[in-house]
Design an enzyme around this catalytic site. Structure first.
Site, PDB file in Angstrom:
ATOM      1  N   TYR A  84       0.840  -1.192   0.000  1.00 10.98           N
ATOM      2  CA  TYR A  84       0.000   0.000   0.000  1.00 10.98           C
ATOM      3  C   TYR A  84       0.881   1.251   0.000  1.00 10.98           C
ATOM      4  CZ  TYR A  84      -3.561  -3.369   1.552  1.00 10.98           C
ATOM      5  OH  TYR A  84      -4.401  -4.452   1.670  1.00 10.98           O
ATOM      6  N   ALA A  96     -10.663   4.885   5.331  1.00 13.72           N
ATOM      7  CA  ALA A  96     -11.066   6.274   5.589  1.00 13.72           C
ATOM      8  C   ALA A  96      -9.899   7.176   5.228  1.00 13.72           C
ATOM      9  CB  ALA A  96     -11.453   6.472   7.048  1.00 13.72           C
TER      10      ALA A  96
END
Length: 328
Positions: free
Chosen positions: A57, A295
């Site tokens: 990521y 989020a």
């Protein structure tokens, strides 16, 4: 917030777990660091104490960002879940299963699935450094590697448990047979898999087998990367380098829109958003231990955490599942 025991371990994870794929930026049109850090802090303040990440990521950036964010927090109050086995730095010397050429900041990196014993140990040390911690709560194989025997990978994980560098070991994207094969070498804590209203394939055999063997299920992409929030049917646009421009194409978008229109009144009755209703539904499905929710800012973090405040009756769950037949 509700906390759930993960498989046959002493780990207690928040039912809504913070998913950090998007804040890595790669494939998501970049990220805004301050907003991402605020999202993590707000999540923890609201009881979302479990954070799931991976070296891939942002090619290390997500782990580094999380490490900076939790640096001065009580480490025992936060559960860090990360992964290994997606290699882009060339250290695998061409070994493993080639995935694709990943573009990041104008550079191209050949990406491989690689889970040799040596690579497991190497990646773990790198993740510990990026995260600024001396142990990882759950270390997961990111994708199956057909070139490395499963028992070799699992033996490496067992060694890390014995060394105290990880508390528990899991896998991700394993099918039933792979999951049970791994169980012969190590006590698996979990299998992280895609699961949503639009993708319920794991209910057929993986979930029943996980329940039978006391293996936790960590569900990822419950909102199908934002599609089930409904906002993309209401004029929100994606950046040109956001992978979701292609990802959403696998779905019958007219059917998805019709389904969301059917269940939106239920969300309104609960004073909730569609995204919150979808997340809460996922947490209530049999065999699902925790659900990942990303989020990128505080507003999204608050919304995700508050989804656990929704009370759904059996009749309401039956209503949702009946309406899901539209999508089949």
């Amino acid at each position: 917030m509700e906390y759930r025991k993960l498989g046959d371990t002493d780990l207690e994870l928040s039912a809504i777990t913070y998913g950090s794929f998007a804040i890595g930026g790669t494939m998501w049109g970049g990220t805004e660091e301050n907003e991402a850090q605020n999202a993590i802090r707000v999540s923890i303040d609201l009881g979302v104490t479990t954070i799931d990440t991976a070296p891939f990521y942002g090619l290390g950036f997500s782990e580094e960002l999380i490490g900076r964010t939790i640096k001065n927090m009580d480490r025992s109050k936060v559960q860090i879940l990360t992964k290994f086995g997606m290699v882009w730095d060339g250290s695998n010397e061409g070994k493993g299963d080639f995935m694709w050429d990943q573009e990041d900041n104008g550079k191209i990196y050949p990406l491989y699935k690689y889970a040799s014993k040596a690579n497991v140990i190497k990646e773990t040390e790198e993740s510990l450094k990026r995260l600024g911690t001396d142990y990882i709560d759950l270390l997961q194989l990111h994708w199956p590697d057909s070139t490395t025997p499963i028992d070799e990978t699992m033996e490496a994980l067992q060694r890390l448990i014995e060394q105290g560098k990880i508390r528990a070991a899991g896998v991700s994207n394993y099918n039933k047979d792979q999951m049970l094969e791994a169980q012969k070498t190590i006590r698996l804590a979990s299998n992280q898999l895609p699961y949503s209203m639009l993708n319920r394939q794991i209910e057929k055999d993986i979930v029943p087998s996980a329940i039978e063997n006391n293996i936790g299920i960590i569900a990822y992409s419950p909102l199908e990367r934002g599609l089930l929030s409904g906002k993309y049917f209401k004029g929100e646009h994606l950046k040109s380098d956001d992978h979701r421009n292609g990802y959403f194409g696998q779905f019958d978008l007219e059917k998805v829109k019709a389904f969301l229109n059917k269940i939106e009144p239920l969300a309104q009755d609960k004073n909730a958003t569609l995204a919150q209703l979808v997340l809460r539904w996922a947490t209530l499905q049999p065999g699902i231990t925790v659900v990942l929710a990303g989020a990128r800012n505080s507003e999204q973090a608050i919304s995700n955490a508050q989804s656990m405040d929704i009370n759904l009756t059996q009749d309401e769950l039956l209503f949702i599942n009946k309406e899901l037949e539209i999508l089949s």
